[in-house]
Design an enzyme around this catalytic site. Structure first.
Site, PDB file in Angstrom:
ATOM      1  N   HIS A   1      -7.006  -6.756  -1.081  1.00 25.28           N
ATOM      2  CA  HIS A   1      -5.942  -5.765  -0.943  1.00 25.28           C
ATOM      3  C   HIS A   1      -4.881  -6.163   0.082  1.00 25.28           C
ATOM      4  CE1 HIS A   1      -4.173  -1.793  -1.299  1.00 25.28           C
ATOM      5  NE2 HIS A   1      -4.251  -1.625   0.017  1.00 25.28           N
TER       6      HIS A   1
ATOM      7  N   ASP B   1       0.832  -1.193   0.000  1.00 28.35           N
ATOM      8  CA  ASP B   1       0.000   0.000   0.000  1.00 28.35           C
ATOM      9  C   ASP B   1       0.880   1.263   0.000  1.00 28.35           C
ATOM     10  OD1 ASP B   1      -2.990   0.856   0.396  1.00 28.35           O
ATOM     11  OD2 ASP B   1      -1.920   1.976   1.934  1.00 28.35           O
TER      12      ASP B   1
ATOM     13  N   TYR C   1      -1.371  11.627   2.192  1.00 30.50           N
ATOM     14  CA  TYR C   1      -2.253  11.839   1.048  1.00 30.50           C
ATOM     15  C   TYR C   1      -2.335  13.315   0.652  1.00 30.50           C
ATOM     16  CZ  TYR C   1      -3.901   7.060   1.801  1.00 30.50           C
ATOM     17  OH  TYR C   1      -3.970   5.699   1.935  1.00 30.50           O
TER      18      TYR C   1
END
Length: 368
Positions: free
Chosen positions: A345, A181, A289
């Protein structure tokens, strides 16, 4: 050529780039507002359906026992070197790590993603400590590592400098980098700019940033899968929404049938929520982010470090078509890619045995 002439020749390109970034930010913040409205409705629904939990998340006073399990390794802290010209609060930080198998072989460094921490590598720490020095870090911003609040403290350059400092600070000149990730996004970049420090790389469930950019432009549906990225561009609101009803959005993400980790126990869930429940525990991770669009548009870059790529066919966040896009960027013969048909994921936890088999085979020549 006179400087004035060069400036005149470059002017159209500079104007075009500024216009491109202007319209990009219009799109990003428009999407952020829409996404915030959707997540706001979801969070409010959780509060109304579970009123006893209260409005915001309850702080966890003590770490769950699984976070101090001695079979996973010894806990330690590493002081990063201070960087010239960096913000005082972004340089010379203290990062937490868990280590096992020192002296048993090469350094195997694990980088986690969001919304997780070092504990997401618990199966790999046990599996590989017999032949490697395994180290799983809590990246900057993740408790108990230091977590500066300023967004400027989470640029890609600083995060890559952290990885370099970790490798050198542990006494190694190179490592086997294993990442998932957000950790994988950093690992891709790190392998480009610091290839001499990466002997092999194992990447799980994330593309290089330039691949994500180009793929998403041509496959708009990928933006919908990554809609949370737009929400996280806003100040303060994402932290409030994620913490509502005792972090129910995060709980749903980690335990949902389509999005989560199969068979995740309540104690393991608490291992991830503990850090986020601390004061400002979500701000650091979300700041990653908030910097993701800083350098857009990105130029395509060739990848050359020998890499094992594992991807879940049922990954709800990244489309499987990205694997082919990643393959097109690699020097031939340097990438070994596998798509796991039943995986989502969180492959390091949901399909740990398959991952271990692929890793042992990929690393076998280093152990001979």
């Amino acid at each position: 050529m006179p400087e004035l002439v060069v400036t005149a020749l470059l002017a159209p390109s500079r104007v075009s780039l500024k216009l491109l970034r202007f319209f990009m930010w219009i799109f990003v913040y428009s999407a952020a507002i829409v996404t915030a409205a959707v997540y706001g409705c979801i969070a409010l629904t959780h509060v109304l359906c579970r009123p006893r939990r209260g409005y915001y998340g309850r702080p966890r006073c003590a770490a769950p026992a699984c976070l101090v399990d001695p079979t996973l390794g010894e806990h330690g802290f590493l002081n990063l070197r201070a960087l010239d010209g960096a913000l005082p609060q972004s340089s010379g930080l203290r990062l937490h790590f868990v280590s096992a198998g020192r002296g048993n072989g090469p350094l195997m460094l694990f980088l986690h993603g969001f919304p997780q921490n070092w504990f997401s590598w618990r199966y790999q720490l046990r599996e590989f400590q017999s032949r490697f020095h395994v180290v799983a870090v809590n990246l900057r911003g993740y408790v108990p590592s230091e977590a500066p609040k300023d967004v400027e403290c989470y640029t890609i350059d600083l995060l890559m400098a952290d990885i370099q400092d970790i490798i050198l600070g542990l006494g190694y000149s190179k490592c086997i980098l294993v990442a998932h990730d957000w950790g994988a996004l950093l690992a891709w970049n790190f392998s480009i700019y610091f290839p001499s420090l990466v002997e092999r790389m194992v990447v799980v469930s994330a593309p290089p940033m330039s691949v994500f950019q180009d793929y998403s432009i041509h496959h708009i549906s990928q933006f919908f899968r990554s809609n949370y990225v737009f929400l996280f561009q806003l100040p303060r609101l994402p932290e409030k929404l994620l913490s509502m009803s005792d972090f129910q959005i995060l709980k749903s993400s980690l335990t949902g049938r389509k999005t989560g980790i199969p068979h995740l126990t309540p104690y393991e869930l608490e291992a991830f929520l503990y850090g986020f429940s601390q004061p400002c525990g979500l701000t650091g991770p979300i700041n990653y982010y908030r910097n993701i669009f800083r350098n857009v548009p990105l130029e395509p870059q060739e990848l050359a470090v020998p890499t094992l790529l594992l991807w879940g066919e049922k990954d709800p966040y990244f489309q499987v078509g990205m694997v082919r896009a990643i393959e097109s960027r690699f020097v031939p013969g340097r990438l070994e890619a596998h798509i796991l048909p039943d995986a989502g994921h969180y492959i390091p936890q949901s399909h740990s045995q398959e991952m271990h088999q692929y890793m042992w085979a990929f690393l076998q020549d280093l152990l001979d």
